[in-house]
Design a protein around this motif. Structure first.
Motif, PDB file in Angstrom:
ATOM      1  N   VAL A 131      11.862   1.166   1.050  1.00 42.29           N
ATOM      2  CA  VAL A 131      11.047   2.356   0.816  1.00 42.29           C
ATOM      3  C   VAL A 131      11.126   2.645  -0.680  1.00 42.29           C
ATOM      4  CG1 VAL A 131      10.700   4.802   1.322  1.00 42.29           C
ATOM      5  CG2 VAL A 131      11.469   3.245   3.139  1.00 42.29           C
ATOM      6  N   ALA A 132       9.989   2.492  -1.354  1.00 41.43           N
ATOM      7  CA  ALA A 132       9.927   2.680  -2.804  1.00 41.43           C
ATOM      8  C   ALA A 132       9.153   3.952  -3.118  1.00 41.43           C
ATOM      9  CB  ALA A 132       9.252   1.481  -3.458  1.00 41.43           C
ATOM     10  N   ASP A 133       9.611   4.668  -4.133  1.00 40.89           N
ATOM     11  CA  ASP A 133       8.901   5.862  -4.583  1.00 40.89           C
ATOM     12  C   ASP A 133       8.951   5.938  -6.102  1.00 40.89           C
ATOM     13  OD1 ASP A 133      11.211   7.512  -5.508  1.00 40.89           O
ATOM     14  OD2 ASP A 133      11.753   7.494  -3.389  1.00 40.89           O
ATOM     15  N   GLY A 134       8.255   6.873  -6.673  1.00 42.16           N
ATOM     16  CA  GLY A 134       8.145   6.985  -8.125  1.00 42.16           C
ATOM     17  C   GLY A 134       9.254   7.762  -8.796  1.00 42.16           C
ATOM     18  N   MET A 146       0.844  -1.170   0.000  1.00 41.59           N
ATOM     19  CA  MET A 146       0.000   0.000   0.000  1.00 41.59           C
ATOM     20  C   MET A 146       0.890   1.233   0.000  1.00 41.59           C
ATOM     21  SD  MET A 146      -2.580   1.523   2.909  1.00 41.59           S
ATOM     22  CE  MET A 146      -3.471   0.034   3.087  1.00 41.59           C
ATOM     23  N   GLY A 147       0.544   2.196  -0.797  1.00 44.89           N
ATOM     24  CA  GLY A 147       1.311   3.428  -0.860  1.00 44.89           C
ATOM     25  C   GLY A 147       0.805   4.448   0.144  1.00 44.89           C
ATOM     26  N   PHE A 148       1.703   5.317   0.555  1.00 45.19           N
ATOM     27  CA  PHE A 148       1.385   6.363   1.510  1.00 45.19           C
ATOM     28  C   PHE A 148       1.825   7.702   0.956  1.00 45.19           C
ATOM     29  CE2 PHE A 148       2.411   2.617   4.017  1.00 45.19           C
ATOM     30  CZ  PHE A 148       1.310   2.518   4.862  1.00 45.19           C
ATOM     31  N   THR A 149       1.142   8.754   1.364  1.00 44.48           N
ATOM     32  CA  THR A 149       1.650  10.096   1.190  1.00 44.48           C
ATOM     33  C   THR A 149       2.216  10.477   2.543  1.00 44.48           C
ATOM     34  OG1 THR A 149      -0.002  10.635  -0.480  1.00 44.48           O
ATOM     35  CG2 THR A 149       1.094  12.485   0.620  1.00 44.48           C
ATOM     36  N   VAL A 150       3.504  10.771   2.595  1.00 43.58           N
ATOM     37  CA  VAL A 150       4.165  11.009   3.880  1.00 43.58           C
ATOM     38  C   VAL A 150       4.363  12.493   4.126  1.00 43.58           C
ATOM     39  CG1 VAL A 150       5.288   8.761   4.008  1.00 43.58           C
ATOM     40  CG2 VAL A 150       6.425  10.609   2.798  1.00 43.58           C
ATOM     41  N   SER A 151       4.501  12.828   5.396  1.00 42.62           N
ATOM     42  CA  SER A 151       4.758  14.198   5.817  1.00 42.62           C
ATOM     43  C   SER A 151       5.870  14.188   6.848  1.00 42.62           C
ATOM     44  CB  SER A 151       3.492  14.816   6.417  1.00 42.62           C
ATOM     45  OG  SER A 151       3.227  14.246   7.686  1.00 42.62           O
ATOM     46  N   GLU A 152       6.153  15.350   7.391  1.00 42.63           N
ATOM     47  CA  GLU A 152       7.209  15.464   8.393  1.00 42.63           C
ATOM     48  C   GLU A 152       6.922  14.607   9.623  1.00 42.63           C
ATOM     49  OE1 GLU A 152       5.709  18.020   6.894  1.00 42.63           O
ATOM     50  OE2 GLU A 152       7.316  18.973   5.766  1.00 42.63           O
ATOM     51  N   HIS A 153       5.671  14.268   9.875  1.00 41.20           N
ATOM     52  CA  HIS A 153       5.300  13.500  11.064  1.00 41.20           C
ATOM     53  C   HIS A 153       5.179  12.004  10.792  1.00 41.20           C
ATOM     54  CE1 HIS A 153       4.622  17.328  12.990  1.00 41.20           C
ATOM     55  NE2 HIS A 153       3.877  17.684  11.964  1.00 41.20           N
ATOM     56  N   ARG A 178       5.257  13.304  -2.464  1.00 43.66           N
ATOM     57  CA  ARG A 178       5.611  12.586  -1.227  1.00 43.66           C
ATOM     58  C   ARG A 178       4.969  11.201  -1.120  1.00 43.66           C
ATOM     59  NH1 ARG A 178       5.300  17.247   3.432  1.00 43.66           N
ATOM     60  NH2 ARG A 178       7.004  18.517   2.656  1.00 43.66           N
ATOM     61  N   ARG A 179       4.793  10.512  -2.245  1.00 42.75           N
ATOM     62  CA  ARG A 179       4.202   9.168  -2.224  1.00 42.75           C
ATOM     63  C   ARG A 179       5.286   8.118  -2.144  1.00 42.75           C
ATOM     64  NH1 ARG A 179      -0.738   7.964  -1.453  1.00 42.75           N
ATOM     65  NH2 ARG A 179      -0.562   6.130  -2.743  1.00 42.75           N
ATOM     66  N   CYS A 180       5.053   7.100  -1.300  1.00 41.26           N
ATOM     67  CA  CYS A 180       6.001   5.998  -1.199  1.00 41.26           C
ATOM     68  C   CYS A 180       5.286   4.754  -0.694  1.00 41.26           C
ATOM     69  CB  CYS A 180       7.169   6.348  -0.281  1.00 41.26           C
ATOM     70  SG  CYS A 180       6.741   6.507   1.462  1.00 41.26           S
TER      71      CYS A 180
END
Length: 118
Positions: free
Chosen positions: A68-71, A1-8, A51-53
């Motif tokens: 940790v995979a990203d586009g 499942m992909g996530f949009t991550v932030s500083e938190h 910020r998707r990973c």
């Protein structure tokens, strides 16, 4: 499942990591793997548009593997940071606290991974 991550997001990921390590009896790997995971998530926050990973936490015969995979297909090369620079030490820290790490580049982006031995 992909996530949009932030500083938190790193804090949430560390709690998930601790849950898995406790379940697997690998608690001694927490400090090193939590630091490395934090650095990889921070790189996504800083360098990946949107910020998707995807984060994978895997139990391996030798210990732990985290991916940790990203586009983004551009790889940030690990290099020595300037002594007084405010950034640029993330992958150097990952290298210092893990047993192995690397980058796999593909058509859909890249995966940065590390392993910690039990």
């Amino acid at each position: 499942m992909g996530f949009t991550v932030s500083e938190h997001s790193a804090g949430h990921m560390r709690r998930i990591l601790r849950m898995f390590l406790t379940r697997w009896g690998l608690d001694p790997l927490y400090d090193a793997s939590a630091l490395a995971l934090t650095e990889l998530v921070a790189n996504v926050v800083r360098h990946v548009p949107g910020r998707r990973c995807t984060v994978l936490i895997l139990r391996e015969p030798h210990g732990l593997r985290v991916e940790v995979a990203d586009g983004e297909r551009v790889t940030l090369a690990a290099k020595a940071a300037e002594p007084f620079a405010e950034g640029g030490r993330g992958l150097t820290l990952v290298e210092a606290v893990t047993d192995r790490w690397g980058v796999v580049e593909g058509a859909d982006g890249k995966t940065v991974w590390f392993e910690c031995d039990a």
